[in-house]
Scaffold this motif. Structure first.
Motif, PDB file in Angstrom:
ATOM      1  N   GLN A   1      23.494  -3.137  -7.742  1.00  0.00           N
ATOM      2  CA  GLN A   1      22.263  -2.959  -6.963  1.00  0.00           C
ATOM      3  C   GLN A   1      21.167  -2.347  -7.829  1.00  0.00           C
ATOM      4  N   ILE A   2      19.994  -2.934  -7.774  1.00  0.00           N
ATOM      5  CA  ILE A   2      18.807  -2.391  -8.442  1.00  0.00           C
ATOM      6  C   ILE A   2      17.847  -1.989  -7.329  1.00  0.00           C
ATOM      7  N   GLY A   3      17.399  -0.745  -7.356  1.00  0.00           N
ATOM      8  CA  GLY A   3      16.547  -0.250  -6.262  1.00  0.00           C
ATOM      9  C   GLY A   3      15.134  -0.822  -6.325  1.00  0.00           C
ATOM     10  N   LEU A   4      14.943  -1.940  -5.647  1.00  0.00           N
ATOM     11  CA  LEU A   4      13.619  -2.592  -5.681  1.00  0.00           C
ATOM     12  C   LEU A   4      12.550  -1.703  -5.025  1.00  0.00           C
ATOM     13  N   VAL A   5      12.910  -1.117  -3.894  1.00  0.00           N
ATOM     14  CA  VAL A   5      11.944  -0.275  -3.176  1.00  0.00           C
ATOM     15  C   VAL A   5      11.603   0.975  -4.006  1.00  0.00           C
TER      16      VAL A   5
ATOM     17  N   LYS B   1       3.608   1.478   1.844  1.00  0.00           N
ATOM     18  CA  LYS B   1       2.881   2.463   1.038  1.00  0.00           C
ATOM     19  C   LYS B   1       3.864   3.147   0.076  1.00  0.00           C
ATOM     20  N   VAL B   2       5.043   3.446   0.586  1.00  0.00           N
ATOM     21  CA  VAL B   2       6.076   4.101  -0.233  1.00  0.00           C
ATOM     22  C   VAL B   2       6.473   3.165  -1.381  1.00  0.00           C
ATOM     23  N   PHE B   3       6.663   1.896  -1.059  1.00  0.00           N
ATOM     24  CA  PHE B   3       7.053   0.885  -2.041  1.00  0.00           C
ATOM     25  C   PHE B   3       6.019   0.793  -3.174  1.00  0.00           C
ATOM     26  N   VAL B   4       4.751   0.646  -2.784  1.00  0.00           N
ATOM     27  CA  VAL B   4       3.676   0.514  -3.778  1.00  0.00           C
ATOM     28  C   VAL B   4       3.578   1.799  -4.611  1.00  0.00           C
ATOM     29  N   GLY B   5       3.741   2.947  -3.958  1.00  0.00           N
ATOM     30  CA  GLY B   5       3.668   4.235  -4.646  1.00  0.00           C
ATOM     31  C   GLY B   5       4.822   4.435  -5.620  1.00  0.00           C
ATOM     32  N   ASN B   6       6.033   4.091  -5.196  1.00  0.00           N
ATOM     33  CA  ASN B   6       7.197   4.211  -6.081  1.00  0.00           C
ATOM     34  C   ASN B   6       7.019   3.354  -7.328  1.00  0.00           C
TER      35      ASN B   6
ATOM     36  N   ARG C   1       1.854  -5.027 -15.656  1.00  0.00           N
ATOM     37  CA  ARG C   1       2.193  -4.720 -14.264  1.00  0.00           C
ATOM     38  C   ARG C   1       1.547  -3.432 -13.753  1.00  0.00           C
ATOM     39  N   THR C   2       1.274  -2.461 -14.648  1.00  0.00           N
ATOM     40  CA  THR C   2       0.716  -1.187 -14.187  1.00  0.00           C
ATOM     41  C   THR C   2      -0.679  -1.380 -13.574  1.00  0.00           C
ATOM     42  N   PRO C   3      -1.609  -2.068 -14.264  1.00  0.00           N
ATOM     43  CA  PRO C   3      -2.922  -2.266 -13.616  1.00  0.00           C
ATOM     44  C   PRO C   3      -2.852  -3.168 -12.387  1.00  0.00           C
ATOM     45  N   GLU C   4      -1.957  -4.144 -12.406  1.00  0.00           N
ATOM     46  CA  GLU C   4      -1.834  -5.066 -11.273  1.00  0.00           C
ATOM     47  C   GLU C   4      -1.404  -4.316 -10.005  1.00  0.00           C
ATOM     48  N   ASN C   5      -0.339  -3.539 -10.136  1.00  0.00           N
ATOM     49  CA  ASN C   5       0.117  -2.760  -8.980  1.00  0.00           C
ATOM     50  C   ASN C   5      -0.875  -1.637  -8.664  1.00  0.00           C
ATOM     51  N   GLY C   6      -1.577  -1.186  -9.721  1.00  0.00           N
ATOM     52  CA  GLY C   6      -2.540  -0.092  -9.561  1.00  0.00           C
ATOM     53  C   GLY C   6      -3.649  -0.444  -8.586  1.00  0.00           C
ATOM     54  N   GLN C   7      -4.064  -1.700  -8.604  1.00  0.00           N
ATOM     55  CA  GLN C   7      -5.115  -2.160  -7.694  1.00  0.00           C
ATOM     56  C   GLN C   7      -4.674  -1.988  -6.236  1.00  0.00           C
ATOM     57  N   LEU C   8      -3.449  -2.411  -5.989  1.00  0.00           N
ATOM     58  CA  LEU C   8      -2.886  -2.295  -4.651  1.00  0.00           C
ATOM     59  C   LEU C   8      -2.700  -0.818  -4.288  1.00  0.00           C
ATOM     60  N   TYR C   9      -2.237  -0.067  -5.268  1.00  0.00           N
ATOM     61  CA  TYR C   9      -1.997   1.363  -5.078  1.00  0.00           C
ATOM     62  C   TYR C   9      -3.285   2.066  -4.617  1.00  0.00           C
TER      63      TYR C   9
END
Ligand SMILES: N[C@@H](CCC(=O)N[C@@H](CS)C(=O)NCC(=O)O)C(=O)O
Length: 289
Positions: free
Chosen positions: A41-45, A142-147, A168-176
């Motif tokens: 198992q890889i913790g996706l969340v 919100k927890v998912f995006v923050g993690n 991936r950091t800037p991409e997710n950062g926009q959503l964050y």
């Protein structure tokens, strides 16, 4: 994480990963015994798909992946994992029809549900108005995006040599940022894009409806196409709030907000009824019954 222990096959999965279910369904459909493979198992969340040890196995940081003593390198895409599991096990019929026309239909359907226009992230992570945005902010997303942002930042700082983090950091950062700021003008573009996303998603569902043959995706036998369409559709239904396989209306209602006359097509409904009665489906989606 190591792949040297017996059994030979290791599947890296997550209960939250829709595409991992391509592998799980295939293992069951092809009659693999649980003693023949191990599951990690890889913790996706939790954002653990970005851990440097996992990125060594899968440089895209996506789930699923598979390693096997008989493979020169890990398989990092669900379509490749399915092909490997199918050809590695001669028992039972192949998930790829011998008929070239049917075979190309299978490939076409797989490509269809994997296209960005049909990404279920639309349903899970996007919002079309303040109310939808606030509902996402109050829940797990919100927890998912923050993690993810926390892990990307942490691992990126420790491993500047790994290219994945830089993209991936800037991409997710926009959503964050959208999830962590008061609703403001920057959200309007996001709402408009999401609204368009639902129109595109509806068009993709209608196209799928026209492509299905029945009783299964390309005809009489369950094929690789079913193994890909099932996890995608199940995830979309779940994301929309459906708890039972019969609950198609939460997804329909969600889409109707952008496409008022939208209806899930009759072929999709019939296919879903047929495929959800198979043993591999029931085993992998007990919560949908
Ligand atoms: N084309 C890949 C897509 C896999 C994929 O996007 N998996 C999702 C979970 S279902 C994932 O790992 N997302 C994490 C991320 O992209 O950061 C496949 O079919 O295996």
């Amino acid at each position: 994480m190591n792949d040297t222990a017996s059994p030979q096959i290791t599947l890296f999965t997550s209960t939250a990963s829709q595409w991992a279910y391509v592998a799980h369904l295939t293992l069951d459909e092809k009659g693999y015994d649980p003693s023949e493979y191990s599951v990690k198992q890889i913790g996706l969340v939790e954002g653990e798909n970005f851990a440097p040890e996992y990125v060594k196995i899968n440089p895209n940081g996506t789930i699923p992946s598979m390693t096997s003593a008989s493979l020169p390198e890990p398989l990092v895409d669900s379509a490749d994992i399915l092909k490997y599991l199918d050809s590695n096990r001669s028992k039972g019929s192949s998930l790829f029809p011998g008929d070239p026309k049917q075979r190309s239909k299978v490939e076409e359907l797989i490509a269809h549900v994997h296209q960005p226009q049909l990404s279920t992230n639309l349903i899970l992570l996007q919002a079309r108005d303040v109310q939808e945005m606030n509902a996402k902010k109050a829940g797990i997303w919100k927890v998912f995006v923050g993690n993810r942002q926390e892990k990307l930042t942490k691992y990126g700082a420790a491993h500047p040599e790994i290219p994945l983090y830089a993209s991936r950091t800037p991409e997710n950062g926009q959503l964050y940022r959208l999830y962590n700021t008061e609703i403001g003008p920057e959200h309007q573009q996001f709402f408009d894009d999401s609204h368009q996303g639902y129109k595109d998603f509806a068009a993709g569902l209608n196209k799928l409806d026209s492509m299905l043959v029945l009783p299964y995706a390309v005809g009489e036998k369950v094929t690789a196409a079913d193994m890909h369409i099932v996890p995608w559709f199940a995830h979309a239904l779940w994301g929309a709030g459906g708890e039972k396989i019969q609950d198609l209306h939460p997804l329909e209602d969600l889409i109707k907000k952008s496409v008022p006359d939208f209806k899930i097509g009759e072929r999709i409904k019939a296919w879903w009824k047929n495929i959800s009665a198979t043993e591999s489906f029931k085993k992998n989606y007990p919560n949908l019954h």
